[in-house]
Design a protein around this motif. Structure first.
Motif, PDB file in Angstrom:
ATOM      1  N   HIS A  92      41.341  21.520 -25.974  1.00 14.90           N
ATOM      2  CA  HIS A  92      40.686  22.249 -24.887  1.00 14.90           C
ATOM      3  C   HIS A  92      40.761  21.457 -23.586  1.00 14.90           C
ATOM      4  O   HIS A  92      40.981  22.028 -22.509  1.00 14.90           O
ATOM      5  CB  HIS A  92      39.226  22.528 -25.244  1.00 14.90           C
ATOM      6  N   ALA A  93      40.564  20.143 -23.653  1.00 11.80           N
ATOM      7  CA  ALA A  93      40.599  19.321 -22.441  1.00 11.80           C
ATOM      8  C   ALA A  93      41.977  19.334 -21.798  1.00 11.80           C
ATOM      9  O   ALA A  93      42.113  19.461 -20.570  1.00 11.80           O
ATOM     10  CB  ALA A  93      40.175  17.893 -22.770  1.00 11.80           C
ATOM     11  N   LEU A  96      42.477  22.760 -20.234  1.00 12.61           N
ATOM     12  CA  LEU A  96      41.567  22.980 -19.114  1.00 12.61           C
ATOM     13  C   LEU A  96      42.043  22.267 -17.857  1.00 12.61           C
ATOM     14  O   LEU A  96      42.005  22.823 -16.754  1.00 12.61           O
ATOM     15  CB  LEU A  96      40.160  22.502 -19.500  1.00 12.61           C
ATOM     16  N   ALA A 252      38.081  21.621 -12.938  1.00 11.75           N
ATOM     17  CA  ALA A 252      38.215  22.576 -14.043  1.00 11.75           C
ATOM     18  C   ALA A 252      38.117  24.013 -13.544  1.00 11.75           C
ATOM     19  O   ALA A 252      38.807  24.906 -14.049  1.00 11.75           O
ATOM     20  CB  ALA A 252      37.148  22.314 -15.100  1.00 11.75           C
ATOM     21  N   THR A 273      31.353  14.275 -19.035  1.00  6.12           N
ATOM     22  CA  THR A 273      31.507  15.654 -19.485  1.00  6.12           C
ATOM     23  C   THR A 273      30.269  16.491 -19.182  1.00  6.12           C
ATOM     24  O   THR A 273      30.201  17.655 -19.582  1.00  6.12           O
ATOM     25  CB  THR A 273      31.816  15.691 -20.996  1.00  6.12           C
ATOM     26  N   LYS A 314      31.433  18.606 -26.816  1.00 10.66           N
ATOM     27  CA  LYS A 314      32.446  18.609 -25.756  1.00 10.66           C
ATOM     28  C   LYS A 314      33.429  19.749 -25.965  1.00 10.66           C
ATOM     29  O   LYS A 314      33.807  20.449 -25.004  1.00 10.66           O
ATOM     30  CB  LYS A 314      33.189  17.267 -25.722  1.00 10.66           C
ATOM     31  N   PHE A 318      34.106  22.587 -23.220  1.00 10.41           N
ATOM     32  CA  PHE A 318      35.437  22.815 -22.653  1.00 10.41           C
ATOM     33  C   PHE A 318      35.888  24.254 -22.895  1.00 10.41           C
ATOM     34  O   PHE A 318      36.543  24.860 -22.035  1.00 10.41           O
ATOM     35  CB  PHE A 318      36.455  21.846 -23.252  1.00 10.41           C
ATOM     36  N   ARG A 322      36.846  27.075 -19.940  1.00 15.03           N
ATOM     37  CA  ARG A 322      38.138  27.759 -19.874  1.00 15.03           C
ATOM     38  C   ARG A 322      37.979  29.262 -19.643  1.00 15.03           C
ATOM     39  O   ARG A 322      38.977  29.965 -19.460  1.00 15.03           O
ATOM     40  CB  ARG A 322      38.940  27.508 -21.148  1.00 15.03           C
TER      41      ARG A 322
END
Length: 480
Positions: A92-93, A96, A252, A273, A314, A318, A322
């Motif tokens: 996801h990070a 993103l 983001a 985060t 996290k 994330f 998104r």
């Protein structure tokens, strides 16, 4: 099936009952914290409100698992589910932020910076040194080899933004570990405008020739051109490290793009985060593939066992970021900061750099005859939560300060908009105009004590309550 607010209320009510059965004072403090956050104007730029999904994710049995190492390469057995969690968070990070590599184990922003510093040292210093001495395995070095390597690692240069210009403690501030690890120098801002002077920064970098150039900030109310920062780093052979802990949510959320997005330009990017990213308290490192192997050694190089329950949270945060709604939120954070700044300026307030184009405002309170500490305390009495902060060339130093830092992420999460932030500015000015500095026992002016005029705190709290009631925190969450 019950609606989400009902499920959330049930989950927290039952959780607090379980906690109270062991230590009722903790359960009561938890209830009180929710009440306090609901009833105050939270303007600390580094705070936000995580979603119930993020918060609930942290309270699971993933907390019970040791998982030193990396995905598929752990020093403990039975980590298959942790591997899933860490892989999802990293995936996801990467998506993103458009990063080549993501390391989601750091426990905090400072931990993320330590991982980054030592990863760069390992990549830029230790690796070439090992080749020079014959590519020895570090476990086979003699005492004399270690002495030589320690001198190499401990004699590197770091150039970061000074604390009073808006940098962070970990950017080379001498009392911090970063200021002790490196031979460090700091760059500031233009003394007239308060803005970054890239030409002056480049000249300093040419003279100092740092191994690491640190960009990013904790109290600089403007955007940064990271393409220019990379040009400066490349010219002097430095690694560009960007600490985007404060503005990660704006990256983001695609508010910062192009030259203002650090990820395409930096070798290594660190972040928390939480803050504007609205996730759990924790840290993360993003990096190019070149630096990925060194960063991947964060545990055991710098970190202990990863907090698997927080990595899971996290991943959830994330995933939320998104979604298209997060981009709308991020733009509102920036728009609301402008509204807050305009509200101060229209009432005679003095702002560092004269305004903002990110998520925070830095108000110089010396024009009200106050120190930052006096202003912070008086505002807290009125239910306005801020934090004192240095301004450039601050005559009151880093403890008492001459400014207060205010951020819009948290109240934007609650739904505050332009009109509310204009009123927030008005309420803050009312408090400051009606606060007088106190004196010490010896009768000399005090930098800490103050006197808030009678009735002001209640008046501000009443006005705040009307706004807060219109924008409830965790709407639908009722604790039995």
């Amino acid at each position: 099936m019950a609606d989400l607010s009902s499920l959330t209320s049930s989950a927290y009510s039952q959780a607090l009952e379980v906690i109270a059965s062991v230590e009722p004072r903790i359960a009561e403090a938890t209830r009180k914290e929710l009440a306090d956050q609901r009833g105050s104007l939270k303007l600390i730029a580094s705070e936000n409100y995580a979603s119930p999904a993020v918060l609930l994710t942290m309270g699971t049995w993933f907390s019970d698992k040791y998982a030193e190492g990396t995905v598929g390469h752990r020093f403990y057995a039975g980590c298959q589910n942790v591997d899933t969690v860490e892989s999802l968070a990293a995936e996801h990070a990467r998506e993103l932020f458009g990063a080549e590599y993501a390391y989601v184990q750091p426990h905090s922003g400072i931990d993320a910076n330590l991982v980054a510093f030592w990863s760069i040292l390992a990549h830029r210093v230790e690796g070439p040194w090992l080749e020079k001495v014959g590519s020895k395995n570090v476990n086979e070095l003699t005492d004399a080899d270690w002495e030589s390597l320690r001198k190499e690692l401990g004699n590197q240069r770091l150039l970061g933004m000074s604390l009073d210009a808006g940098g962070h403690l970990t950017h080379g501030f001498r009392p911090n570990i970063s200021g002790k690890m490196f031979h460090q120098q700091q760059y500031g801002t233009d003394p007239t405008t308060g803005l970054l002077d890239y030409d002056a920064l480049a000249a300093k970098a040419r003279e100092f020739k740092p191994l690491i150039l640190v960009a990013g900030y904790s109290a600089y109310p403007r955007r940064v051109n990271f393409a220019k920062m990379r040009e400066i780093a490349d010219e002097v052979g430095a690694t560009l490290l960007v600490d985007m802990a404060h503005f990660a949510g704006l990256v983001a959320g695609k508010v910062f793009t192009g030259d203002e997005d650090p990820v395409p330009h930096a070798h290594v990017v660190t972040t928390t985060t939480h803050k504007s990213l609205r996730g759990p308290r924790g840290g993360m490192v993003l990096a190019t593939e070149e630096y990925a192997p060194s960063v991947d050694r964060g545990c055991p190089m710098v970190l202990g066992g990863p907090l698997s329950h927080v990595m899971a949270a996290k991943a959830v945060a994330f995933a939320e970021a998104r979604q298209p709604a997060f981009q709308t939120y991020a733009q509102e954070v920036a728009d609301n900061a402008k509204s807050l700044a305009e509200g101060f300026l229209s009432r005679g307030g003095s702002l560092v750099t004269g305004g903002t184009d990110n998520h925070l405002v830095l108000l110089d309170v010396s024009g009200f005859g106050l120190t930052g500490r006096q202003a912070e305390s008086a505002l807290l009495d009125a239910g306005v939560v801020t934090n004192r902060n240095s301004v450039p060339a601050d005559p009151n130093g880093a403890w008492y300060t001459s400014g207060i830092r205010l951020g819009t992420p948290a109240l934007t999460t609650r739904g505050f908009g332009h009109d509310e932030f204009d009123l927030v500015a008005d309420l803050i000015v009312q408090v400051l105009q009606n606060t007088e500095p106190g004196t010490t026992k010896a009768g000399t002016p005090s930098k800490a004590s103050y006197r808030l005029a009678d009735g002001i705190a209640d008046r501000v709290k009443d006005a705040s309550a009307e706004m807060l009631d219109k924008h409830p925190l965790y709407p639908g969450l009722e604790l039995s």
